[in-house]
Enzyme design. Structure first.
Site, short mmCIF file in Angstrom:
data_model
loop_
_atom_site.label_atom_id
_atom_site.label_comp_id
_atom_site.label_asym_id
_atom_site.label_seq_id
_atom_site.Cartn_x
_atom_site.Cartn_y
_atom_site.Cartn_z
N LYS A 130 0.83 -1.21 0.00
CA LYS A 130 0.00 0.00 0.00
C LYS A 130 0.86 1.26 0.00
CE LYS A 130 -4.40 -1.58 1.79
NZ LYS A 130 -5.43 -1.47 2.81
N LYS A 211 -5.18 -12.42 -5.95
CA LYS A 211 -6.28 -12.58 -5.02
C LYS A 211 -7.46 -11.69 -5.46
CE LYS A 211 -6.38 -10.08 -1.45
NZ LYS A 211 -6.56 -9.29 -0.24
N LYS A 214 -10.96 -5.97 -3.44
CA LYS A 214 -11.89 -4.85 -3.60
C LYS A 214 -11.25 -3.77 -4.47
CE LYS A 214 -13.32 -5.26 1.16
NZ LYS A 214 -12.86 -4.65 2.39
P1 TYM Z 1 -10.45 -6.81 4.42
O1 TYM Z 1 -11.49 -5.78 4.52
O2 TYM Z 1 -9.39 -6.66 3.38
O3 TYM Z 1 -11.10 -8.23 4.16
C1 TYM Z 1 -12.14 -8.72 4.94
C2 TYM Z 1 -12.06 -10.22 5.07
O4 TYM Z 1 -12.21 -10.86 3.79
C3 TYM Z 1 -11.12 -11.74 3.59
N1 TYM Z 1 -10.78 -11.74 2.17
C4 TYM Z 1 -10.68 -12.85 1.42
N2 TYM Z 1 -10.84 -14.15 1.72
C5 TYM Z 1 -10.68 -15.05 0.72
N3 TYM Z 1 -10.36 -14.69 -0.55
C6 TYM Z 1 -10.19 -13.39 -0.90
N4 TYM Z 1 -9.89 -13.06 -2.14
C7 TYM Z 1 -10.34 -12.40 0.12
N5 TYM Z 1 -10.24 -11.05 0.14
C8 TYM Z 1 -10.51 -10.67 1.39
C9 TYM Z 1 -9.99 -11.16 4.43
O5 TYM Z 1 -9.02 -12.12 4.70
C10 TYM Z 1 -10.74 -10.71 5.64
O6 TYM Z 1 -10.98 -11.79 6.53
N6 TYM Z 1 -7.35 -5.77 8.16
C11 TYM Z 1 -8.64 -6.37 7.85
C12 TYM Z 1 -9.81 -5.76 8.62
C13 TYM Z 1 -9.67 -5.84 10.11
C14 TYM Z 1 -9.71 -7.02 10.90
C15 TYM Z 1 -9.57 -6.57 12.25
C16 TYM Z 1 -9.86 -8.37 10.61
C17 TYM Z 1 -9.49 -4.78 10.94
N7 TYM Z 1 -9.42 -5.22 12.24
C18 TYM Z 1 -9.55 -7.47 13.31
C19 TYM Z 1 -9.84 -9.27 11.69
C20 TYM Z 1 -9.69 -8.83 13.01
C21 TYM Z 1 -8.91 -6.16 6.37
O7 TYM Z 1 -8.45 -5.23 5.78
O8 TYM Z 1 -9.78 -7.06 5.85
#
Ligand code: TYM
Length: 345
Positions: A130, A211, A214
């Site tokens: 990022k 992957k 978004k």
């Molecule tokens: P984020 O918003 O990028 O993604 C949310 C969740 O979706 C999962 N994910 C996927 N799983 C499988 N295949 C994919 N292509 C895929 N893309 C996304 C992510 O692994 C995630 O579980 N940092 C985190 C948000 C966060 C968080 C937390 C998570 C903030 N605090 C505390 C757990 C615990 C994030 O950016 O997720």
């Protein structure tokens, strides 16, 4: 739906009768099938076995402030919360809230940030990717893992169900907890990561080496399937998905693109791999894609209906989020009170 995958890393020092589960999704962009399969569907499974907290990580969204439109962010955060419920998170079984509504997270994040060596933060893959894409890198982007650690540790979560791209964030969370415990006394239990055994990383339909994400979905049609896509859009994306010149449908020998479609089919149908292979034997990729279109459309239909119903009643959603924040704050404030004593402030 597949049962909760076995945790692959668990150091469960605080499991009482019901272990605590916490997870979150950032309120950027549009939620897609990867988020559903890797995270949301896993959260929805077996809720009754856990104390669950599911938050909308809207403060993490601010780590790239140039991309923020405040009105959109406010709306997006509500939509993500509505999608949690639409995807099966039951507000009676689980606490659903906006991260920004529980200020104790940021309080704890400061203290944990003070315990986190900068070198650990600089090594994070997500930070490097990022930061490379930014002209100006805010310190929030570097400190992102301290806030995520606070999200998890403030509830003394035992398990964090996520896609496998979050595993490094879970590792650093455990490292931060251990460093705090070492400096101020044994207090935080170390959270375990819960990944799906199949579907922990859903790949892009247009490019199965990447992957499903978004940020790419915002720029490229055919990359992802958004949870709110119409049947026509879903059909176009899946029928156009990258496969290969072969035609055999076998999990073991499949190319990355075909494997991705098979895994989607496996998770959404709940069928075993041998049953899927037998079903598609000799039928070719066209048949797999057509059946997957139907499966995705029928999976998303009730989610979309529920989402629309929730979004049509602002007051109900506001009350639900306010109740969630109140319930979460009781736990979070207690942790912060303990931590204040431990660190001497
Ligand atoms: P984020 O918003 O990028 O993604 C949310 C969740 O979706 C999962 N994910 C996927 N799983 C499988 N295949 C994919 N292509 C895929 N893309 C996304 C992510 O692994 C995630 O579980 N940092 C985190 C948000 C966060 C968080 C937390 C998570 C903030 N605090 C505390 C757990 C615990 C994030 O950016 O997720």
């Amino acid at each position: 739906m597949e049962a909760l995958a076995e945790p692959n890393t668990v150091t469960n020092t605080a499991a009482k009768e019901r272990p605590t589960v916490l997870s979150g999704i950032q309120s950027t962009g549009i939620l897609h099938l990867g988020n559903y399969i890797g995270a949301l569907s896993l959260w929805a499974a077996n809720q009754s076995q856990y104390n669950n907290l599911f938050m909308v990580a809207n403060l993490h969204t601010l780590t790239v402030p140039e991309a923020i439109n405040p009105r959109e962010l406010r709306q997006k955060s509500r939509e993500v919360a509505a999608l949690y419920i639409a995807c099966g998170i039951d507000p009676d079984e689980s606490i659903i809230f906006l991260q920004s509504d529980v200020p104790a997270h940021t309080y704890l994040a400061w203290i944990l940030g003070c315990c986190t060596p900068v070198g650990w933060l600089e090594r994070m893959t997500q930070y490097k990717v990022k930061a490379a894409a930014q002209e100006t890198v805010g310190s929030g982007l570097l400190n992102y893992p301290a806030l995520q650690a606070a999200d998890i540790l403030i509830y003394k979560a035992n398990f964090v169900p996520v896609g496998d791209d979050q595993n490094q964030h879970l590792e650093i969370t455990r490292d931060i907890a251990q460093r705090f415990n070492h400096l101020f006394g044994e207090y935080f239990p170390l959270p375990g990561t819960l990944n799906r055994t199949s579907g922990a990383r859903v790949m892009g339909l247009d490019d199965p080496t990447q992957k499903m994400s978004k940020s790419i979905a915002a720029k490229k049609q055919g990359h992802a399937i958004a949870l709110l896509d119409t049947p026509a859009v879903i059909k176009k994306a899946i029928m156009g998905a990258v496969t290969d010149a072969g035609g055999d449908i076998l999990f073991e020998s499949a190319s990355v693109g075909v494997k991705n479609l098979l895994v989607l089919y496996e998770v959404l149908s709940g069928q075993s791999r041998p049953a899927i292979e037998a079903n598609f034997a000799g039928k070719g990729y066209g048949a797999l894609k057509r059946e997957l279109v139907d499966l995705v459309v029928t999976t998303l239909e009730p989610i979309q209906a529920k989402f629309n119903e929730l979004m049509s009643d602002d007051q109900q959603l506001d009350e639900l989020l306010s109740t969630g924040a109140t319930r979460a704050s009781v736990i979070a404030n207690q942790t912060v009170a303990d931590v204040r004593k431990l660190v001497g402030v």
